[in-house]
Motif scaffolding. Structure first.
Motif, PDB file in Angstrom:
ATOM      1  N   PRO A  61      33.135  79.166  30.594  1.00 15.18           N
ATOM      2  CA  PRO A  61      34.764  79.702  31.084  1.00 15.18           C
ATOM      3  C   PRO A  61      36.296  79.031  31.103  1.00 15.18           C
ATOM      4  CG  PRO A  61      32.801  79.827  32.942  1.00 15.18           C
ATOM      5  CD  PRO A  61      32.750  79.318  31.920  1.00 15.18           C
ATOM      6  N   HIS A  62      36.095  77.038  31.279  1.00 17.00           N
ATOM      7  CA  HIS A  62      36.937  76.880  31.229  1.00 17.00           C
ATOM      8  C   HIS A  62      37.520  76.289  29.889  1.00 17.00           C
ATOM      9  CE1 HIS A  62      37.227  76.543  35.337  1.00 17.00           C
ATOM     10  NE2 HIS A  62      35.483  76.356  35.843  1.00 17.00           N
ATOM     11  N   TYR A  63      36.653  76.457  29.242  1.00 20.07           N
ATOM     12  CA  TYR A  63      36.954  76.140  27.534  1.00 20.07           C
ATOM     13  C   TYR A  63      38.236  76.289  26.680  1.00 20.07           C
ATOM     14  CZ  TYR A  63      35.316  74.903  22.678  1.00 20.07           C
ATOM     15  OH  TYR A  63      35.870  74.555  21.531  1.00 20.07           O
ATOM     16  N   PHE A  64      38.794  77.665  27.330  1.00 18.34           N
ATOM     17  CA  PHE A  64      40.180  78.033  27.091  1.00 18.34           C
ATOM     18  C   PHE A  64      41.101  78.280  28.159  1.00 18.34           C
ATOM     19  CE2 PHE A  64      36.985  80.138  24.467  1.00 18.34           C
ATOM     20  CZ  PHE A  64      36.980  80.675  23.554  1.00 18.34           C
ATOM     21  N   ASP A  65      41.149  76.570  28.988  1.00 16.87           N
ATOM     22  CA  ASP A  65      42.117  76.549  29.722  1.00 16.87           C
ATOM     23  C   ASP A  65      42.911  75.580  29.095  1.00 16.87           C
ATOM     24  OD1 ASP A  65      40.596  78.591  31.590  1.00 16.87           O
ATOM     25  OD2 ASP A  65      39.966  76.578  33.143  1.00 16.87           O
ATOM     26  N   GLY A  66      43.812  75.782  28.534  1.00 17.92           N
ATOM     27  CA  GLY A  66      45.343  75.380  28.020  1.00 17.92           C
ATOM     28  C   GLY A  66      44.960  74.551  26.511  1.00 17.92           C
ATOM     29  N   LEU A  67      45.217  73.539  26.197  1.00 19.19           N
ATOM     30  CA  LEU A  67      45.602  73.155  24.888  1.00 19.19           C
ATOM     31  C   LEU A  67      45.043  70.831  24.797  1.00 19.19           C
ATOM     32  CD1 LEU A  67      48.768  74.253  22.795  1.00 19.19           C
ATOM     33  CD2 LEU A  67      45.850  75.160  22.855  1.00 19.19           C
ATOM     34  N   TYR A  68      43.917  71.389  24.243  1.00 20.32           N
ATOM     35  CA  TYR A  68      43.814  69.805  24.215  1.00 20.32           C
ATOM     36  C   TYR A  68      44.476  68.892  23.886  1.00 20.32           C
ATOM     37  CZ  TYR A  68      40.322  65.690  23.769  1.00 20.32           C
ATOM     38  OH  TYR A  68      39.952  64.369  23.428  1.00 20.32           O
ATOM     39  N   GLY A  69      44.629  67.502  24.515  1.00 25.29           N
ATOM     40  CA  GLY A  69      45.841  67.199  24.192  1.00 25.29           C
ATOM     41  C   GLY A  69      47.019  67.213  25.185  1.00 25.29           C
ATOM     42  N   LEU A  70      47.076  68.338  25.508  1.00 19.18           N
ATOM     43  CA  LEU A  70      48.595  69.058  26.729  1.00 19.18           C
ATOM     44  C   LEU A  70      47.996  69.185  27.302  1.00 19.18           C
ATOM     45  CD1 LEU A  70      50.089  70.994  23.335  1.00 19.18           C
ATOM     46  CD2 LEU A  70      51.130  68.540  24.381  1.00 19.18           C
ATOM     47  N   GLY A  71      46.520  68.524  27.967  1.00 19.37           N
ATOM     48  CA  GLY A  71      46.172  68.676  28.828  1.00 19.37           C
ATOM     49  C   GLY A  71      45.264  69.848  29.101  1.00 19.37           C
ATOM     50  N   GLY A  72      45.389  70.409  28.764  1.00 18.93           N
ATOM     51  CA  GLY A  72      43.517  71.821  28.540  1.00 18.93           C
ATOM     52  C   GLY A  72      42.640  71.182  28.049  1.00 18.93           C
ATOM     53  N   ASN A  73      41.999  71.958  27.349  1.00 22.04           N
ATOM     54  CA  ASN A  73      40.186  72.080  27.072  1.00 22.04           C
ATOM     55  C   ASN A  73      39.917  72.376  25.303  1.00 22.04           C
ATOM     56  OD1 ASN A  73      39.913  70.393  29.209  1.00 22.04           O
ATOM     57  ND2 ASN A  73      39.262  72.897  30.230  1.00 22.04           N
ATOM     58  N   PHE A  74      40.951  73.984  25.034  1.00 20.36           N
ATOM     59  CA  PHE A  74      40.713  74.751  24.301  1.00 20.36           C
ATOM     60  C   PHE A  74      41.173  73.183  22.476  1.00 20.36           C
ATOM     61  CE2 PHE A  74      41.776  77.086  20.486  1.00 20.36           C
ATOM     62  CZ  PHE A  74      41.057  77.512  20.417  1.00 20.36           C
ATOM     63  N   PRO A  75      39.805  73.132  21.601  1.00 19.95           N
ATOM     64  CA  PRO A  75      40.838  71.266  20.819  1.00 19.95           C
ATOM     65  C   PRO A  75      41.327  72.800  19.537  1.00 19.95           C
ATOM     66  CG  PRO A  75      38.136  72.903  21.273  1.00 19.95           C
ATOM     67  CD  PRO A  75      38.719  73.578  21.976  1.00 19.95           C
TER      68      PRO A  75
END
Length: 208
Positions: A61-75
């Motif tokens: 469920p946390h995979y889509f929390d924000g953008l990877y490289g900008l503090g999140g997880n979604f690559p």
């Protein structure tokens, strides 16, 4: 290599056919591998760095929390497949500007051989002016994205300009000696540690 491939591909295809072929070769692998295979990579990174403590399925469920490289997880850039994304964008840009690049190539053909030694200059300027601090240093291979765009266009020009590769072969000794010297200095500087950003950019671009 990607830029040279684009030149020969455009010689045989119209712009729309070129984009369709690039979408098949670059876009589909990027979407599948970047968003599906990257999921366990993000989880392992977060878990191993103490940024998440639950199980693999708990992380979903946390995979889509924000953008990877900008503090999140979604690559969004596909992690290690980030270059597929930017090759796709570069290919689309090439359709718009390749006529201008061809006209530049016709002027470059009249340059003397020693002009080859100035090829690293745009790379140095791009990294110094548009520093890839934070986003870009690790996620995008350690350079400004403009460096990769320049290398893509440079590859296109090397294929488009008549006898450009032959001219490089004629100067292989000078170019090889220069690359060896700057690579050796760069290696010694890196081994010494505590490298300032500007000298690193200069040496890395010259060695490349």
């Amino acid at each position: 290599i990607a830029g040279m491939s684009a030149f020969y591909s455009l010689k045989k295809r119209r712009g729309t056919e070129f984009l369709r072929e690039r979408a098949m070769r670059l876009g589909i692998p990027f979407l599948f591998l970047g968003f599906i295979i990257s999921f366990p990579q993000v989880y392992i990174e977060r878990f191993s760095h103490g940024q998440f403590s639950g199980g693999f399925l708990d992380f979903l469920p946390h995979y889509f929390d924000g953008l990877y490289g900008l503090g999140g997880n979604f690559p969004w850039m596909g992690l290690h497949l980030w270059f597929l994304l930017f090759l796709s964008l570069f290919s689309a840009l090439l359709i718009v500007i390749h006529g201008h690049i061809d006209s530049i190539g016709s002027r470059i053909a009249s340059f003397p051989d020693y002009a080859l030694l100035f090829m690293p200059l745009p790379m140095i300027l791009a990294d110094l002016i548009f520093r890839p601090d934070g986003l870009g240093m690790r996620e995008f291979g350690g350079h400004s994205l403009l460096v990769y765009l320049y290398l893509y266009i440079l590859g296109y020009l090397l294929a488009a300009v008549p006898n450009s590769l032959e001219r490089m072969r004629r100067r292989w000794l000078e170019l090889s000696v220069a690359a060896l010297i700057f690579s050796s200095v760069l290696l010694m500087v890196l081994i010494a540690g505590d490298v300032e950003y500007e000298p690193y950019v200069l040496l890395d671009s010259l060695a490349t």
